[in-house]
Design an enzyme around this catalytic site. Sequence first.
Site, PDB file in Angstrom:
ATOM      1  N   HIS A  48     -29.588   4.972 -28.351  1.00  0.00           N
ATOM      2  CA  HIS A  48     -28.413   5.322 -26.891  1.00  0.00           C
ATOM      3  C   HIS A  48     -28.795   6.643 -26.318  1.00  0.00           C
ATOM      4  O   HIS A  48     -27.930   7.038 -25.432  1.00  0.00           O
ATOM      5  CB  HIS A  48     -27.143   5.462 -27.608  1.00  0.00           C
ATOM      6  CG  HIS A  48     -26.433   4.231 -28.095  1.00  0.00           C
ATOM      7  ND1 HIS A  48     -25.908   3.218 -27.335  1.00  0.00           N
ATOM      8  CD2 HIS A  48     -26.750   3.731 -29.490  1.00  0.00           C
ATOM      9  CE1 HIS A  48     -25.615   2.096 -28.265  1.00  0.00           C
ATOM     10  NE2 HIS A  48     -25.986   2.425 -29.288  1.00  0.00           N
ATOM     11  N   LYS A 105     -15.595   9.999 -17.196  1.00  0.00           N
ATOM     12  CA  LYS A 105     -16.732   9.973 -18.140  1.00  0.00           C
ATOM     13  C   LYS A 105     -16.622  11.456 -19.245  1.00  0.00           C
ATOM     14  O   LYS A 105     -15.881  12.360 -18.456  1.00  0.00           O
ATOM     15  CB  LYS A 105     -18.044   9.871 -17.810  1.00  0.00           C
ATOM     16  CG  LYS A 105     -18.256  10.702 -16.626  1.00  0.00           C
ATOM     17  CD  LYS A 105     -19.854  10.419 -15.999  1.00  0.00           C
ATOM     18  CE  LYS A 105     -19.971   9.213 -14.999  1.00  0.00           C
ATOM     19  NZ  LYS A 105     -20.525   8.047 -15.688  1.00  0.00           N
ATOM     20  N   ARG A 106     -17.436  11.370 -20.395  1.00  0.00           N
ATOM     21  CA  ARG A 106     -17.267  12.647 -20.851  1.00  0.00           C
ATOM     22  C   ARG A 106     -17.908  13.733 -20.100  1.00  0.00           C
ATOM     23  O   ARG A 106     -18.840  13.367 -19.068  1.00  0.00           O
ATOM     24  CB  ARG A 106     -18.143  12.578 -22.021  1.00  0.00           C
ATOM     25  CG  ARG A 106     -17.290  11.696 -23.192  1.00  0.00           C
ATOM     26  CD  ARG A 106     -15.979  12.247 -23.642  1.00  0.00           C
ATOM     27  NE  ARG A 106     -16.309  13.690 -24.429  1.00  0.00           N
ATOM     28  CZ  ARG A 106     -16.270  13.995 -25.664  1.00  0.00           C
ATOM     29  NH1 ARG A 106     -16.212  12.867 -26.461  1.00  0.00           N
ATOM     30  NH2 ARG A 106     -16.620  15.002 -26.247  1.00  0.00           N
ATOM     31  N   LYS A 119     -24.375  14.744 -16.611  1.00  0.00           N
ATOM     32  CA  LYS A 119     -23.659  13.888 -15.816  1.00  0.00           C
ATOM     33  C   LYS A 119     -23.028  14.300 -14.401  1.00  0.00           C
ATOM     34  O   LYS A 119     -22.662  13.709 -13.589  1.00  0.00           O
ATOM     35  CB  LYS A 119     -22.447  13.276 -16.562  1.00  0.00           C
ATOM     36  CG  LYS A 119     -22.706  12.458 -17.707  1.00  0.00           C
ATOM     37  CD  LYS A 119     -21.400  12.126 -18.678  1.00  0.00           C
ATOM     38  CE  LYS A 119     -21.564  11.661 -20.155  1.00  0.00           C
ATOM     39  NZ  LYS A 119     -22.082   9.973 -19.923  1.00  0.00           N
ATOM     40  N   THR A 173     -21.678   2.445 -19.053  1.00  0.00           N
ATOM     41  CA  THR A 173     -20.824   1.164 -19.043  1.00  0.00           C
ATOM     42  C   THR A 173     -19.782   1.438 -18.092  1.00  0.00           C
ATOM     43  O   THR A 173     -19.366   0.283 -17.518  1.00  0.00           O
ATOM     44  CB  THR A 173     -20.242   1.002 -20.561  1.00  0.00           C
ATOM     45  OG1 THR A 173     -19.841   2.237 -21.025  1.00  0.00           O
ATOM     46  CG2 THR A 173     -21.456   0.375 -21.223  1.00  0.00           C
ATOM     47  N   LYS A 212     -17.937  -1.308 -15.375  1.00  0.00           N
ATOM     48  CA  LYS A 212     -16.306  -1.658 -15.362  1.00  0.00           C
ATOM     49  C   LYS A 212     -15.777  -1.662 -13.929  1.00  0.00           C
ATOM     50  O   LYS A 212     -15.129  -2.259 -13.356  1.00  0.00           O
ATOM     51  CB  LYS A 212     -15.552  -0.623 -16.185  1.00  0.00           C
ATOM     52  CG  LYS A 212     -15.776  -1.223 -17.792  1.00  0.00           C
ATOM     53  CD  LYS A 212     -15.296   0.233 -18.661  1.00  0.00           C
ATOM     54  CE  LYS A 212     -15.953   0.087 -19.929  1.00  0.00           C
ATOM     55  NZ  LYS A 212     -15.675   1.129 -20.739  1.00  0.00           N
TER      56      LYS A 212
END
Length: 801
Positions: A346, A535-536, A541, A645, A649
């Site tokens: 991952h 998100k985290r 990110k 992911t 969504k």
Amino acid sequence: MRTGVFRNKDSFIRDFKKRLKQTYLKDINDSTIRERYNILGTLVREEISKDWIKTNKILEKNDQRKVYYFSMEFLMGRLITNNLMNMGIRRVVEEAFNDLGFDLNETEHYESDPGLGNGGLGRLAACYLDSLASLGLPGYGNCIRYRYGLFRQRIKQGYQEERPDNWLSDGYVWEVRKEEEAVDIPFFGNIEWHDGFVYKPSEYIRAVPYDVPIVGDSNNVVNALRLWNAEPSKRYPEGKSAFEYESELQKISGILYPDDTTYEGKQLRLKQQYFFSAAGVKSIVNKHLKKYGTLDNLADYVVFHINDTHPTLIIPELMRILLDEQHMEWDKAWDITQKVTAYTNHTILAEALEKWPIDIMKPLLPRIYQLIEEINRRFCLELLEKVGYQNSDLINELAIIGNGVVRMAHLCIVSSYSVNGVAKLHTDILKNIEMKKFYDIYPEKFINVTNGITHRRWLLHTNTELTELLEKYIGSGFKKHPFELEKLLDFVDEKELKEAFLKVKKIKKEQLAQRIYKEQKIKIDTDSIFDIQVKRLHEYKRQLMNALHIMYVYHNLKTNPDFKANYVPHTFIFGAKAAAGYYFAKKVIKLINTIAKKVNNDSETNEYLKVIFVENYNVSYAEMIMPAADISEQISTASKEASGTGNMKFMMNGALTLGTLDGANVEIDELVGQDNIFIFGMNADEVTNLYKNGGYNPKEIYNNDEEIRMLLEQLVNGFFEDEKQDEFSDIFNNLVYNDNYFVLKDYHSYKEAHRLANEAYKNKNEWAKKALVNIAKSGIFASDRSINEYAENIWHIKPIK
Ligand code: 26Q
């Protein structure tokens, strides 16, 4: 049709009242929400147990291959709605509750949201369990029953604070303790030689399973998630005080480790990994032996799936059982082990790859370590034969043990029959760059399975309004076959559909706005663009880039009338937890909150710009957020996000992606085409080449780019007047001197993507069409598709007959 309690409204009301009275000695009108929830949950669980027993009976009879999904995390979210829906009894219960004058929704929301995961990886595991059961496939989760899940987040004066997640405080109706299936797990001790190696552990910990039912959608199939609890063994360790033993073992199933960017070996984490891996393997092996009396045919009936390297110890543990307990020869044991283990990677962040120091592993798990040494020795020999002595560098590089550590990913690749990445780009990077040398040796092992999300939870359950609208146009086939969402393409030009879609979006935005108002007392404009990044919190990110851009917008709203005249009001929404020890990530949270405070209170601009940082973003919050978004921020540095992911969504709920060509965004882009997405920034090749050529010099940009300099200076020049002058100096320095994730480099192209999105939103009809195209194309990201691929290409399992 159901019989019993859930047969119809009246039978439910009768049994519900009766049970409530028996349990709490109360009339329904005096009951509390907790009591109503508990009775409802209990009745539903009892109903589930009928199907559960039936499913197990069938499986006992059948000779069927099953998959066991080993994951250190399962981020399940609440189960009540899911179970009511999948059992097909929600309507009956809702009507009954209405008659009784209670709100079912409110009762459902009483359930605690177990945080047994950090983010993407854990939520993926949960979606996969839902798909396995709903496709009627025999698949089981295996994990730890953490006493405390991921911390609950509070924001105080803009800073993140962590509180324990006491999710079990009120019991958990869904779990069933299986005392009889408890197993002892050995630790420490030494190895003796008596005609072979004999492991003499100095300590045992008892692992007791708690099974949580996983209910398939309208198919009467019930699988299970097995959560292991650590308890004292009857074989008490010698020379240890009861207090010491008890406090040590409690820690094992005590707390979920937060996902840190930089990997740090901690003995407790390794204990957890071995604890649940060994417990899972042992209980599965016991079951198999009971049925077949031999492990010779284990590979015909069992697959162990390794979700990231965290459960890698399955491999040496199975070898240990086959060699030491079943007395098999090495080659035979190795052959079986290789045929039953499959591994998913991952992450490509090198610093996140698990490497366990020998100094930690060897004393804790002496026999396991010894077996890893032997696996490594044989692997290196094999390699030597292939590539020759002149290539000793390659052998050192690929060895499972080297530089004083055990490289868990190497152990997985060497031992598993299948290695998969989680999006096309990610798998390509594994094959061509990150794990290229392994790929050259074992090309047949590598395969891609792009991640997916369960459309049941993320569309049908959480966006009933959109579901109803879709049904009107394309019928209800998409509920079972999400690919049928594509039928919507025939209608995307119809005005009524577009208007109805915008209405649904508005309703979902209002619901979210209400929750935000209730929790944070901030009013947001539901006609504004909801631009959301949840998100985290991680540097890669790039929440920081989002924040800088908001500073740019604010500056222009204050100083540039043309900009203001052109600007569609925006509400920027963030949700993110930072690992407690991740200093920089916590600074970014503080920065976002600082910006929010300033801009939200500026009456000159706050009709145009609001910034919200939602507290304690988790699965339940996500269920409100995904349906409410107009823009989905997926802005990681290309090549760094394995898949994502959340992006899926959002898409399924009709948000447009504003993002880089990273992870599964690449596939979203291919599907919807450039008119229906806002792509910006460097692509993965460009990023890789830039790293290869020594990075770039952000200082140069800082020196030469007036706009960027102005924004960065606001971080340190007292612009945020309520903050200490040096509050953000580490962020400033990071950007100017390191900028490892190319925030400054991608900034202008990011800004341009925002400009285009702003223009596009002005034509709401066209916007609605774009959103509908996204929904229509999202079926491929249903986890049913992913699970079908796993079932066919990797696990070779078939539905329960
Ligand atoms: C490791 C060692 C010690 C403590 C914690 C950890 C740890 C815990 C969790 C390391 C990693 C994680 C989680 C990783 C994760 O969530 N990865 C994400 O997986 C998703 C599902 O495949 C992808 O969509 C995301 O791109 C990926 O970042």
